[in-house]
Scaffold this active site. Structure first.
Site, PDB file in Angstrom:
ATOM      1  N   GLY A  15      -0.460   3.248   9.600  1.00 35.95           N
ATOM      2  CA  GLY A  15      -1.843   4.043   8.284  1.00 35.95           C
ATOM      3  C   GLY A  15      -2.673   3.321   7.769  1.00 35.95           C
ATOM      4  N   ILE A  17      -3.357   2.719   5.070  1.00 37.94           N
ATOM      5  CA  ILE A  17      -2.900   0.791   4.509  1.00 37.94           C
ATOM      6  C   ILE A  17      -2.482  -0.163   5.409  1.00 37.94           C
ATOM      7  CG2 ILE A  17      -0.251  -0.181   2.702  1.00 37.94           C
ATOM      8  CD1 ILE A  17      -0.338   2.527   1.308  1.00 37.94           C
ATOM      9  N   CYS A 128       0.800   0.424  -6.370  1.00 36.95           N
ATOM     10  CA  CYS A 128      -0.663   0.209  -6.536  1.00 36.95           C
ATOM     11  C   CYS A 128      -0.638   0.567  -8.113  1.00 36.95           C
ATOM     12  CB  CYS A 128      -1.613   0.881  -5.346  1.00 36.95           C
ATOM     13  SG  CYS A 128      -1.449   3.431  -5.670  1.00 36.95           S
TER      14      CYS A 128
END
Length: 288
Positions: A15, A17, A128
């Protein structure tokens, strides 16, 4: 003296990331990206990785095991699959760096307890929001004992993929647990907002800390030092608002992405990927 060979690494997950992580790894002189693995051969992520000249596979974790051993594997897939991935990779001797919010493995925040990472092979990067908030909250907790901490993360909807959306409950639980661990505060509330605004807003984390005996000057100095530490590996990290009053501290940080394949608003991706690459580069003690 013989040259130290780059660590051989793989990225699991294709994806947003995973693609940015592959780009960061490919630009690191200390790491050699040997494989990017996904589950869908037609996925945009695997196609982009192939365009970058990287070896790719749609065979998932089993293909990673077969292509190994690797010094480091980054799990950028989803929380529900991570336990299976660790079970498959653990016997290979690799260091697995978890970028999913599972809460498994040893929790590492580079700006707080980064040196501990070399003693473990299963590392958990929380989320995150955890990477953005915990350095500041840990710095505050050195000067007072918070009775309540509230953290609200706001990210652009465009930077949150399917796995991120599916993992929001994991995100909240894992981030809350990590904040409790690093601050000693029991009463913690974590919230997440995905903003569809246009233009897309930068990744923003607002923190509210309630505590007695707050000394403004030491708190401000400690927060500034924590921000400098994070900025050393995530240049787009900055404190945009800080208010210290009797019984209350309010802090807002923003992260703008600096990766070559990320839009500026994807600071959430940038900070956790930068942390992951930093840990991989520091794992010399575990290299074969």
């Amino acid at each position: 003296m013989a040259a130290v060979r780059p660590k051989r690494v793989a990225v699991l997950g294709a994806g947003l990331i995973g693609v940015d992580l592959a780009d960061k790894v490919a630009r690191s002189p200390k790491l050699e990206l040997a494989l990017m693995a996904g589950r869908d051969g037609e996925s945009l992520g695997l196609r982009r990785a192939a365009e970058m000249g990287l070896a790719t596979t749609a065979g998932g974790v089993h293909a990673v095991v077969e292509a190994g051993p690797f010094d480091v594997v980054f799990d950028a897939s989803n929380a529900d699959s991570h336990a299976e991935h660790w079970a498959a990779l653990r016997p290979t001797g690799t260091t697995l760096i978890d970028l999913t919010p599972t809460g498994l493995g040893t929790v590492i925040i580079p700006g707080v307890n980064g040196p501990r990472s070399t003693a473990h092979r299963h590392l958990n990067l929380v989320s995150c929001g955890g990477q953005a908030s915990i350095p500041v909250l840990h710095a505050i907790s050195k000067h007072c004992l918070p009775t309540y901490i509230e953290v609200v993360s706001t990210g652009a909807s465009a930077s949150a993929g399917r796995a991120t959306r599916l993992n929001l409950d994991h995100y909240i639980a894992t981030t809350s647990a990590a904040i409790r661990t690093f601050t000693g505060t029991r009463d913690v509330k974590v919230m997440v907002n995905l903003s569809p605004a246009r233009p897309a807003p930068p990744f923003r984390v607002a923190m509210t800390v309630l505590a007695d005996g707050i000394r403004p000057a030491p708190v401000r100095t400690s927060i500034a030092a924590a921000a400098d530490t994070v900025r050393a590996y995530t240049p787009g990290y900055k404190v945009t608002s800080l208010a210290v009053s009797p019984g209350r501290i309010s802090v807002v940080v923003e992260v703008t992405a600096s990766g070559s394949r990320l839009p500026r608003h994807a600071g959430s991706v940038d900070i956790i990927n930068a942390a992951a690459v930093l840990l991989a580069e520091h794992s010399a003690a575990l290299s074969r």
